[in-house]
Design a protein around this motif. Structure first.
Motif, mmCIF file in Angstrom:
data_model
loop_
_atom_site.group_PDB
_atom_site.id
_atom_site.type_symbol
_atom_site.label_atom_id
_atom_site.label_comp_id
_atom_site.label_asym_id
_atom_site.label_seq_id
_atom_site.Cartn_x
_atom_site.Cartn_y
_atom_site.Cartn_z
ATOM 1 N N PHE A 88 -45.179 79.445 59.393
ATOM 2 C CA PHE A 88 -44.673 80.228 60.520
ATOM 3 C C PHE A 88 -44.993 79.584 61.859
ATOM 4 C CE2 PHE A 88 -45.660 83.509 57.239
ATOM 5 C CZ PHE A 88 -44.368 83.904 56.987
ATOM 6 N N ASP A 122 -46.252 82.058 67.292
ATOM 7 C CA ASP A 122 -46.003 83.414 67.790
ATOM 8 C C ASP A 122 -45.755 84.405 66.653
ATOM 9 O OD1 ASP A 122 -43.613 81.996 67.353
ATOM 10 O OD2 ASP A 122 -42.481 83.250 68.752
ATOM 11 N N ILE A 123 -45.064 83.976 65.621
ATOM 12 C CA ILE A 123 -44.827 84.855 64.467
ATOM 13 C C ILE A 123 -46.128 85.068 63.694
ATOM 14 C CG2 ILE A 123 -43.634 85.047 62.241
ATOM 15 C CD1 ILE A 123 -41.232 83.701 63.572
ATOM 16 N N ILE A 131 -48.144 87.747 65.318
ATOM 17 C CA ILE A 131 -47.608 89.085 65.035
ATOM 18 C C ILE A 131 -48.042 89.537 63.644
ATOM 19 C CG2 ILE A 131 -45.504 90.412 64.642
ATOM 20 C CD1 ILE A 131 -44.188 88.620 66.823
ATOM 21 N N ILE A 132 -47.930 88.664 62.663
ATOM 22 C CA ILE A 132 -48.341 89.006 61.293
ATOM 23 C C ILE A 132 -49.827 89.330 61.253
ATOM 24 C CG2 ILE A 132 -48.603 88.108 58.943
ATOM 25 C CD1 ILE A 132 -45.998 86.487 59.457
#
Length: 92
Positions: free
Chosen positions: A10, A13-14, A17-18
């Motif tokens: 990923f 930034d993703i 979030i996770i």
């Protein structure tokens, strides 16, 4: 199934979030429905089990006992009974 590091998959930034929801835990991400395949589709296992079960049912019809079939096929008597019952229902 193999595991991969989310850091390698990923964008940062993703990943952040996770991590808000799952931080340091293992998660399973299922395949998309259109990419799923049924059990036994990639091997001959499904076919081999069907052939074995047909043999078991045929031998049962010839008079072999559930216990004798269980011993011959290295299954429990209960498994042999399930196979026989399923075959009977399929043929009705």
């Amino acid at each position: 199934m193999s595991y991969a590091s989310a850091r390698d998959i990923f964008p940062e930034d993703i990943l952040e979030i996770i991590q808000k929801y799952v931080d340091g835990e293992y998660i399973y991400i299922p395949k998309k429905e259109e990419n799923r395949i049924a059990w036994g589709e990639l091997t001959q296992c499904k076919k081999e089990l069907l052939e074995r079960n047909n043999k078991i049912y045929g031998e049962y019809l010839l008079g072999n006992s559930v216990n004798a079939l269980a011993e011959k096929y290295f299954l429990s008597p209960k498994s042999i009974q399930r196979i026989i019952s399923k075959k009977k229902k399929e043929l009705e």
